[in-house]
Design an enzyme around this catalytic site. Sequence first.
Site, mmCIF file in Angstrom:
data_model
loop_
_atom_site.group_PDB
_atom_site.id
_atom_site.type_symbol
_atom_site.label_atom_id
_atom_site.label_comp_id
_atom_site.label_asym_id
_atom_site.label_seq_id
_atom_site.Cartn_x
_atom_site.Cartn_y
_atom_site.Cartn_z
ATOM 1 N N ASP A 155 -1.130 -2.478 1.568
ATOM 2 C CA ASP A 155 -0.740 -3.048 0.270
ATOM 3 C C ASP A 155 0.479 -2.324 -0.308
ATOM 4 O OD1 ASP A 155 -0.722 -4.119 -2.311
ATOM 5 O OD2 ASP A 155 -2.522 -3.033 -2.969
ATOM 6 N N HIS B 156 -3.818 -1.315 -8.111
ATOM 7 C CA HIS B 156 -3.077 -1.096 -6.859
ATOM 8 C C HIS B 156 -2.559 0.334 -6.779
ATOM 9 C CE1 HIS B 156 -2.907 -5.366 -5.712
ATOM 10 N NE2 HIS B 156 -2.862 -5.581 -7.010
HETATM 11 ZN ZN LIG Z 1 -3.698 -8.971 -4.000
HETATM 12 ZN ZN LIG Z 2 -6.499 -7.938 -5.628
#
Ligand SMILES: [Zn+2]
Ligand SMILES: [Zn+2]
Length: 553
Positions: free
Chosen positions: A193, A367
């Site tokens: 990510d 995130h």
């Molecule tokens: Zn995502």
């Molecule tokens: Zn997500």
Amino acid sequence: MADPVRIAFLGGLGEIGRNCMVIEQEDRLLLIDCGLMFPDADMHGIDLVLPDFTWLRENARRVEACVATHGHEDHVGGLHFLLRELEFPIYGSAVTLGLARSRIEEAGLLGRTRLVTVKDGERLRIGPFDVEFIPVTHSVPHAMAVALHTPQGVILHSGDFKIDLTPVDGRRTDLARLGALASDGGVRLLLADSTNAEERGHSPTESSIGAVLRQLFADHAGRRIITASFASHIHRIQQIADAAVASGRKVATLGLSVKKNVRMARELGVFSIADSSLIDIEQIDDHPPGEVCVISTGSQGEPMSALALLARGDNRWLKVGEHDTVILSSHAIPGNEMNVSRVIDGLLKAGAEVVHSGVADVHASGHAQADELKTYLSIVQPEWFVPIHGEFRHMVANAKLGQLMGVDRRKILLCEDGDVLELNDEGLTPTGRVPAGYLYVDGIVGDVGQGVLRDRRVLAEEGVVVVVVSVDVEAGKVLTGPEIITRGWVYAPEAEDLLDEACEAVSAAVEKALREGVRDPEGLERDVRRAAGKFVNERTKRRPMIVPVVMEA
Ligand SMILES: [Zn+2]
Ligand SMILES: [Zn+2]
């Protein structure tokens, strides 16, 4: 020589959203996530954007299953579209499947799938695939990373994650297991990510939001409090509910998705609130303002959401006024800033006080930021690294972090949607492309296509000029017209002269064409379009859509 494994990216590389990739092993295909993306402002009338399913459709019989890393719309929101065409089981945690299920059910497609719940740390075979589910912390409960144990070694897909040492539910990203994968045999390829790779430092822990909320509730004692956050952010909703209950308030949910998710999360035991603390939104006026808290949807300013209706004074259940404090416990996703701004304006005009992430620390991202990614990379120590999930700049930032943490720069690949990679004994190499354009959804129409979108853009920006002329084809003369009807080009009453001149220009062009022997309507329409377009452009420097209509008499 061990069998090669191929990876195809159908979405999520070079954009935020529509995450979707495919792993190919022994001729079978395993999907990891199938999400949607919210449209940009210039995608007129488009409700959402999906991955291109062409390649999956062509290989329908080879699709084994889909593994869903977590329940966000950008990871599971495309499933009910793909299930119209394909049948396959979906694997994920109970919360992930709980969130994915309702859309599939609404679409009447539950019969085309089988929802298989997996537990933290579980490892199972799905066809030829040996799949391990590793817990990670994210802004939705029970998110997972996926480790594929393949003939080419371990391929690790990070899922969306952060490294939060004090998450609300105590369920941390399983760094120990990631370390074990790295030390026994190693991770051959990491896909990670990139969303927050450009953000320095470490994201704040989710539990820090609880303290901020408690303080806000104390500061706004006696006032009604309305909060908005993502409907799937159960841990945020839990912290709001806890702050509300601790300050002697009852909690009401507003908006179908919060209501449904709270019910689902309570059933699964990931959200807790006493029955006595919950009230129905209809009973809100039975309680003094200082004794209630409303938890609403619409933190992204979505025009039809409960909060947007509230800001416009159109909500059925409540009116916002001077006795209200509205807390937006969220951060606008790129593209939604204008909508959020409009909602804040509406609430302020109605007299409410508004608290948002610009004025108080009422939001923490789900995130990993740069320092978390570095920690992750230093634990996983992948041989090969492909940054995923993010705009191109985010993936480049993530690639740099990989290099910084010791991944050989020749073994870091920057890919795009549509790229296909092969992992074999030699290493990881691009081997081709699959279709990966945008699939635009408008209403229930599956794909409106680029052409329609281009037309809408021209209509929105330049307007339309319709030119109608009827001709006697045999005699070769104009019978009536040209008549010009326009919308969005010039304000007609003030432009009569301009329209007259345009008619003359078109008329001359049609007569010339007829003299030269053009008789077919398509040919004449071409001449009408060219003449009208030239006139409009020369006189107004504009390029509206020209629609020629030639009628034969
Ligand atoms: Zn995502
Ligand atoms: Zn997500």
